[in-house]
Design a protein around this motif. Structure first.
Motif, PDB file in Angstrom:
ATOM      1  N   MET A 139       0.823  -1.213   0.000  1.00  0.00           N
ATOM      2  CA  MET A 139       0.000   0.000   0.000  1.00  0.00           C
ATOM      3  C   MET A 139       0.857   1.263   0.000  1.00  0.00           C
ATOM      4  N   ASN A 140       2.058   1.168   0.545  1.00  0.00           N
ATOM      5  CA  ASN A 140       2.933   2.338   0.637  1.00  0.00           C
ATOM      6  C   ASN A 140       4.375   1.887   0.486  1.00  0.00           C
ATOM      7  N   ARG A 141       4.844   1.862  -0.746  1.00  0.00           N
ATOM      8  CA  ARG A 141       6.215   1.417  -1.017  1.00  0.00           C
ATOM      9  C   ARG A 141       7.243   2.495  -0.709  1.00  0.00           C
ATOM     10  N   GLY A 142       6.768   3.691  -0.359  1.00  0.00           N
ATOM     11  CA  GLY A 142       7.695   4.761  -0.027  1.00  0.00           C
ATOM     12  C   GLY A 142       8.326   4.602   1.337  1.00  0.00           C
ATOM     13  N   GLN A 143       7.758   3.729   2.162  1.00  0.00           N
ATOM     14  CA  GLN A 143       8.297   3.490   3.498  1.00  0.00           C
ATOM     15  C   GLN A 143       9.035   2.152   3.525  1.00  0.00           C
ATOM     16  N   PRO A 144      10.156   2.072   4.241  1.00  0.00           N
ATOM     17  CA  PRO A 144      10.869   0.791   4.353  1.00  0.00           C
ATOM     18  C   PRO A 144      10.050  -0.206   5.166  1.00  0.00           C
ATOM     19  N   LEU A 145      10.378  -1.481   5.001  1.00  0.00           N
ATOM     20  CA  LEU A 145       9.643  -2.529   5.701  1.00  0.00           C
ATOM     21  C   LEU A 145       9.687  -2.318   7.206  1.00  0.00           C
ATOM     22  N   ALA A 146      10.818  -1.810   7.720  1.00  0.00           N
ATOM     23  CA  ALA A 146      10.941  -1.594   9.162  1.00  0.00           C
ATOM     24  C   ALA A 146       9.859  -0.647   9.678  1.00  0.00           C
ATOM     25  N   ASN A 147       9.494   0.366   8.892  1.00  0.00           N
ATOM     26  CA  ASN A 147       8.452   1.296   9.313  1.00  0.00           C
ATOM     27  C   ASN A 147       7.084   0.632   9.346  1.00  0.00           C
ATOM     28  N   HIS A 148       6.856  -0.252   8.395  1.00  0.00           N
ATOM     29  CA  HIS A 148       5.580  -0.975   8.399  1.00  0.00           C
ATOM     30  C   HIS A 148       5.501  -1.908   9.613  1.00  0.00           C
ATOM     31  N   VAL A 149       6.635  -2.504   9.975  1.00  0.00           N
ATOM     32  CA  VAL A 149       6.667  -3.350  11.175  1.00  0.00           C
ATOM     33  C   VAL A 149       6.410  -2.505  12.416  1.00  0.00           C
ATOM     34  N   MET A 150       6.973  -1.287  12.443  1.00  0.00           N
ATOM     35  CA  MET A 150       6.707  -0.396  13.572  1.00  0.00           C
ATOM     36  C   MET A 150       5.223  -0.042  13.657  1.00  0.00           C
ATOM     37  N   PHE A 151       4.590   0.099  12.484  1.00  0.00           N
ATOM     38  CA  PHE A 151       3.152   0.379  12.465  1.00  0.00           C
ATOM     39  C   PHE A 151       2.374  -0.782  13.079  1.00  0.00           C
ATOM     40  N   THR A 152       2.613  -2.006  12.606  1.00  0.00           N
ATOM     41  CA  THR A 152       1.863  -3.155  13.123  1.00  0.00           C
ATOM     42  C   THR A 152       2.162  -3.372  14.611  1.00  0.00           C
ATOM     43  N   THR A 153       3.407  -3.123  15.014  1.00  0.00           N
ATOM     44  CA  THR A 153       3.762  -3.260  16.430  1.00  0.00           C
ATOM     45  C   THR A 153       3.032  -2.229  17.272  1.00  0.00           C
ATOM     46  N   SER A 154       3.011  -0.990  16.803  1.00  0.00           N
ATOM     47  CA  SER A 154       2.376   0.091  17.561  1.00  0.00           C
ATOM     48  C   SER A 154       0.871  -0.119  17.667  1.00  0.00           C
ATOM     49  N   ILE A 155       0.238  -0.520  16.567  1.00  0.00           N
ATOM     50  CA  ILE A 155      -1.208  -0.750  16.602  1.00  0.00           C
ATOM     51  C   ILE A 155      -1.526  -1.943  17.494  1.00  0.00           C
ATOM     52  N   THR A 156      -0.668  -2.956  17.467  1.00  0.00           N
ATOM     53  CA  THR A 156      -0.855  -4.090  18.384  1.00  0.00           C
ATOM     54  C   THR A 156      -0.755  -3.620  19.826  1.00  0.00           C
ATOM     55  N   ASN A 157       0.194  -2.726  20.104  1.00  0.00           N
ATOM     56  CA  ASN A 157       0.307  -2.162  21.454  1.00  0.00           C
ATOM     57  C   ASN A 157      -0.967  -1.405  21.841  1.00  0.00           C
ATOM     58  N   SER A 158      -1.531  -0.658  20.888  1.00  0.00           N
ATOM     59  CA  SER A 158      -2.773   0.072  21.156  1.00  0.00           C
ATOM     60  C   SER A 158      -3.904  -0.900  21.494  1.00  0.00           C
ATOM     61  N   ILE A 159      -4.001  -1.975  20.720  1.00  0.00           N
ATOM     62  CA  ILE A 159      -5.062  -2.971  20.948  1.00  0.00           C
ATOM     63  C   ILE A 159      -4.884  -3.620  22.314  1.00  0.00           C
ATOM     64  N   TRP A 160      -3.636  -3.965  22.635  1.00  0.00           N
ATOM     65  CA  TRP A 160      -3.393  -4.614  23.922  1.00  0.00           C
ATOM     66  C   TRP A 160      -3.697  -3.684  25.088  1.00  0.00           C
ATOM     67  N   MET A 161      -3.408  -2.391  24.910  1.00  0.00           N
ATOM     68  CA  MET A 161      -3.726  -1.441  25.973  1.00  0.00           C
ATOM     69  C   MET A 161      -5.224  -1.430  26.247  1.00  0.00           C
ATOM     70  N   VAL A 162      -6.028  -1.392  25.191  1.00  0.00           N
ATOM     71  CA  VAL A 162      -7.482  -1.414  25.364  1.00  0.00           C
ATOM     72  C   VAL A 162      -7.928  -2.732  25.989  1.00  0.00           C
ATOM     73  N   CYS A 163      -7.319  -3.842  25.559  1.00  0.00           N
ATOM     74  CA  CYS A 163      -7.683  -5.143  26.128  1.00  0.00           C
ATOM     75  C   CYS A 163      -7.332  -5.212  27.617  1.00  0.00           C
ATOM     76  N   ILE A 164      -6.183  -4.655  27.981  1.00  0.00           N
ATOM     77  CA  ILE A 164      -5.782  -4.650  29.387  1.00  0.00           C
ATOM     78  C   ILE A 164      -6.730  -3.771  30.208  1.00  0.00           C
ATOM     79  N   LEU A 165      -7.054  -2.591  29.669  1.00  0.00           N
ATOM     80  CA  LEU A 165      -7.953  -1.692  30.376  1.00  0.00           C
ATOM     81  C   LEU A 165      -9.356  -2.272  30.502  1.00  0.00           C
ATOM     82  N   SER A 166      -9.756  -3.069  29.508  1.00  0.00           N
ATOM     83  CA  SER A 166     -11.093  -3.666  29.541  1.00  0.00           C
ATOM     84  C   SER A 166     -11.077  -5.085  30.092  1.00  0.00           C
ATOM     85  N   SER A 167      -9.993  -5.467  30.762  1.00  0.00           N
ATOM     86  CA  SER A 167      -9.873  -6.832  31.290  1.00  0.00           C
ATOM     87  C   SER A 167     -11.017  -7.237  32.228  1.00  0.00           C
ATOM     88  N   PRO A 168     -11.682  -6.301  32.955  1.00  0.00           N
ATOM     89  CA  PRO A 168     -12.840  -6.737  33.751  1.00  0.00           C
ATOM     90  C   PRO A 168     -13.919  -7.431  32.923  1.00  0.00           C
TER      91      PRO A 168
END
Length: 238
Positions: A139-168
């Protein structure tokens, strides 16, 4: 001399932070991952001028917390017998003979299988980051693969934060928490793709999001199935 105690406290603070692998930017990073995930990823792509905690360090911290919660509450339900039923009849009979030879009951297998599958869910998320980053690269060849990995890692962190906060919600049963986690995942990936991987029109961006979510669904299904078979065999043999 008055400044010396402050300097000592600062040294101790930095030493403890380094020891546990957490720095002072963690609270702000966690807040912005939930409220402004696109801004966090953009900062990482720009060399992290905002001073956010590095995504991979945070990934392991959140994975540890999330893994602990999953191992205690076991909110996800996995049906090992249904998984086994997809196999040829000869394999099913072989499994039942193995259970009989080892004195393993269905209840024992189910307990081990459920515990282990809930425990490895963060690991499955980790296995998905690079394949999904490769999808994003198209979708975006202008960014290196490492940046795309940082994106998926960061969004995963966001999801986990919500899951942790909603753990009840884990206490309300597997369906409620599973739906909440899936909705959080779709929401954060939608925000991220519309913010960082836009097409020429909103319709094209929507198609990109749909394609990405479909790829995520298919790849996750493959990885989960493979991991399930591995853990099922381990539950039978140990």
């Amino acid at each position: 001399m008055a400044a010396e105690p402050e300097s000592t406290r600062q040294i101790l603070k930095e030493s403890v932070a380094e020891l546990v692998g957490v720095d002072a930017g963690v609270p702000r990073t966690l807040r912005d991952l939930v409220l402004r995930p696109v801004a966090v990823v953009r900062s990482y792509w720009a060399g992290n001028p905002a001073g956010y905690t590095r995504p991979f360090k945070l990934f392991f911290v959140l994975a540890g917390v999330y893994l602990l919660l999953l191992s205690v509450f076991k909110p996800y339900v996995f049906d090992w017998e249904q998984l086994l039923s997809r196999q040829p009849e000869a394999n099913i009979q072989a499994v039942h003979r193995l259970m009989a030879d080892r004195g393993v009951t269905a209840e024992m297998v189910n307990e081990r299988f459920q515990q282990w599958m809930n425990t490895v869910m963060p690991i499955i998320s980790a296995l998905m980051m690079v394949p999904l980053a490769m999808v994003l690269r198209r979708m975006n060849r202008g960014q290196p693969l490492a940046n795309h990995v940082m994106f998926t890692t960061s969004i995963t962190n966001s999801i986990w934060m919500v899951c942790i906060l909603s753990s009840p919600l884990m206490l309300l049963g597997p369906t409620v928490f599973t739906v909440a986690a899936q909705l959080a995942g779709m929401m954060f990936f939608a925000v991220g793709i519309f913010g960082l991987y836009p097409g020429k029109t909103r319709a094209r961006t929507t198609l990109r999001l749909a394609g990405f979510l479909l790829a995520d669904l298919v790849l996750t299904g493959i990885v989960v199935t493979v991991v399930q078979f591995i853990l099922l065999m381990a539950a039978l043999l140990i």
